[in-house]
Design a protein around this motif. Structure first.
Motif, short mmCIF file in Angstrom:
data_model
loop_
_atom_site.label_atom_id
_atom_site.label_comp_id
_atom_site.label_asym_id
_atom_site.label_seq_id
_atom_site.Cartn_x
_atom_site.Cartn_y
_atom_site.Cartn_z
N LEU A 102 1.01 -1.17 0.10
CA LEU A 102 -0.07 0.08 0.10
C LEU A 102 0.83 1.17 0.03
O LEU A 102 0.55 2.08 -0.67
CB LEU A 102 -0.79 -0.14 1.13
N ARG A 103 1.98 1.14 0.76
CA ARG A 103 2.82 2.31 0.84
C ARG A 103 3.48 2.69 -0.53
O ARG A 103 3.77 4.00 -0.85
CB ARG A 103 3.89 2.28 1.86
N GLN A 104 3.64 1.62 -1.38
CA GLN A 104 4.19 1.70 -2.68
C GLN A 104 3.03 2.22 -3.65
O GLN A 104 3.48 2.79 -4.68
CB GLN A 104 4.96 0.31 -3.20
N ASN A 105 1.83 1.95 -3.27
CA ASN A 105 0.93 2.17 -4.22
C ASN A 105 -0.40 2.76 -3.36
O ASN A 105 -1.33 2.38 -3.14
CB ASN A 105 0.14 0.83 -4.80
N PRO A 106 -0.18 4.22 -2.84
CA PRO A 106 -1.18 4.68 -1.83
C PRO A 106 -2.41 4.98 -2.59
O PRO A 106 -3.32 5.28 -1.64
CB PRO A 106 -0.36 6.11 -1.50
N ASN A 107 -2.55 4.78 -3.80
CA ASN A 107 -4.00 4.97 -4.31
C ASN A 107 -4.94 3.56 -4.10
O ASN A 107 -6.10 3.62 -4.31
CB ASN A 107 -3.94 5.22 -5.71
N PHE A 233 -5.44 5.53 2.42
CA PHE A 233 -3.90 5.36 2.74
C PHE A 233 -3.82 5.77 4.09
O PHE A 233 -3.34 5.36 5.12
CB PHE A 233 -2.84 5.84 1.86
N ILE A 234 -4.24 7.04 4.05
CA ILE A 234 -4.01 8.06 5.61
C ILE A 234 -4.88 7.27 6.33
O ILE A 234 -4.44 7.11 7.77
CB ILE A 234 -4.67 9.45 5.30
N GLU A 235 -6.07 6.73 6.45
CA GLU A 235 -7.00 6.20 7.23
C GLU A 235 -6.48 4.74 7.95
O GLU A 235 -6.41 4.37 9.08
CB GLU A 235 -8.36 5.87 6.65
N THR A 236 -5.61 4.15 6.88
CA THR A 236 -5.08 2.80 7.24
C THR A 236 -3.78 3.17 8.02
O THR A 236 -3.72 2.35 8.91
CB THR A 236 -4.71 2.28 5.83
N ARG A 237 -3.15 4.26 7.68
CA ARG A 237 -1.89 4.57 8.43
C ARG A 237 -2.25 4.78 9.95
O ARG A 237 -1.70 4.56 10.92
CB ARG A 237 -1.11 5.56 7.79
N TRP A 245 1.19 0.68 16.28
CA TRP A 245 2.13 1.58 16.59
C TRP A 245 3.41 1.62 15.85
O TRP A 245 4.45 1.84 16.43
CB TRP A 245 2.06 2.08 18.06
N ASP A 246 3.23 1.15 14.86
CA ASP A 246 4.65 0.77 13.95
C ASP A 246 5.69 0.06 14.52
O ASP A 246 6.91 0.36 14.28
CB ASP A 246 5.19 2.31 13.42
N PHE A 247 5.30 -0.87 15.37
CA PHE A 247 6.11 -1.75 16.23
C PHE A 247 7.35 -0.94 17.17
O PHE A 247 8.40 -1.50 17.24
CB PHE A 247 6.91 -2.71 15.33
N LYS A 248 6.84 0.09 17.55
CA LYS A 248 8.00 0.95 18.06
C LYS A 248 7.46 1.38 19.56
O LYS A 248 8.32 1.33 20.52
CB LYS A 248 8.05 2.20 17.47
N ASP A 249 6.22 1.79 19.73
CA ASP A 249 5.57 2.34 20.76
C ASP A 249 4.80 1.12 21.48
O ASP A 249 3.94 0.60 20.75
CB ASP A 249 4.68 3.57 20.75
N LYS A 250 4.60 0.74 22.57
CA LYS A 250 3.96 -0.38 23.43
C LYS A 250 2.49 0.05 23.80
O LYS A 250 1.57 -0.81 24.13
CB LYS A 250 4.66 -0.94 24.51
N ASN A 251 2.37 1.46 23.46
CA ASN A 251 0.95 1.95 23.80
C ASN A 251 -0.06 1.68 22.56
O ASN A 251 -0.58 2.75 22.23
CB ASN A 251 1.14 3.40 24.11
#
Length: 265
Positions: A102-107, A233-237, A245-251
């Motif tokens: 999806l990031r490569q094809n945001p449409n 794409f924005i809603e998905t993100r 949380w992008d595997f960075k924040d445990k919250n």
């Protein structure tokens, strides 16, 4: 044998047991590392077949199989990872591969990303919450529908017909318990279930957890938007941020739920 000698023997025995357990844990960690990497390779082989040639080539050149496997392993504690079923892990892997596409094809529509995360979330809820609630309700004779209420009907099906407890229904149930609203029979059974399992209750009724949960529900991304195949794409993100949380924040919603497996009994 003197008391001091006994203590020394017991101390030596405990040291040996600790070393034995540490060795077993290392073996389990090695096994989990291999399992996650193999799962990523297996799923990516299937997923990249639907990618464009340029996206597929880029995915492989950037070594994304290794990146995704490492993200999952580093995000979850080893004990948590060992408790994740293959269904949960595989859907998280699928979601991340789909998210790369999806990031490569945001449409493109974000349906496949959200669908995979939704399946993982459903499996987590069943494993951590619903499975034992079902047993609790039957053991305590909460098996008869006595109120014409939509949530009561749902919980009756969850208990007696092995239906899943949907994400939206779970949020509605927790928010009503949190606000001390009037509870019907099955609602009351669920409250009593949480009272019995205080560690789970602390997670599910935590203010921050419910705040994240509400944000996710309010997006309608697991309901109306998912079913209409209309997820940008924005809603998905944004939804992915709440979920993992992008595997960075445990919250994140998923981490807070699976942290129940990291409780030391």
């Amino acid at each position: 044998m003197s008391e001091l000698q006994k203590l020394k023997q017991e101390n030596q025995f405990l040291k040996e047991k600790i070393l034995e357990l540490q060795e077993k844990l290392k073996i389990a960690e090695t096994w989990m590392t291999r399992e996650v990497k193999e799962a990523v390779k297996k799923i990516s082989k299937r997923k990249i077949a639907s990618m464009t040639c340029s996206t597929r080539d880029k995915f492989m050149q950037e070594n994304n199989e290794e990146i995704i496997a490492n993200k999952i392993q580093n995000y979850f504690w080893d004990y948590i990872l060992m408790n994740l079923s293959s269904n949960i892990t595989n859907n998280i892997i699928s979601a991340e591969i789909n998210y790369y596409n999806l990031r490569q094809n945001p449409n493109f529509d974000g349906f496949w990303v959200i669908s995979s995360y939704h399946k993982a979330l459903d499996a987590i809820i069943e494993s951590i919450i619903t499975k034992n609630f079902r047993k609790f309700a039957k053991k305590n004779w909460y098996t008869i529908l006595r109120k014409n209420d939509s949530l009561e009907k749902t919980l009756n099906l969850v208990v007696n017909k092995w239906y899943i407890l949907s994400v939206w229904r779970l949020y509605h149930l927790l928010s009503n318990i949190k606000e001390n609203k009037q509870l019907y029979d099955y609602w009351q059974a669920f409250k009593e279930y949480l009272d019995k399992y205080q560690d789970l209750k602390d997670i599910l009724l935590d203010d921050e957890f419910l705040k994240i949960f509400k944000k996710l529900i309010d997006t309608e991304i697991l309901g109306k938007k998912r079913h209409s195949w209309n997820i940008s794409f924005i809603e998905t993100r944004q939804a992915r941020k709440l979920l993992i949380w992008d595997f960075k924040d445990k919250n994140s919603l998923i981490y807070k739920l699976v942290s129940f497996w990291d409780i030391d009994y």
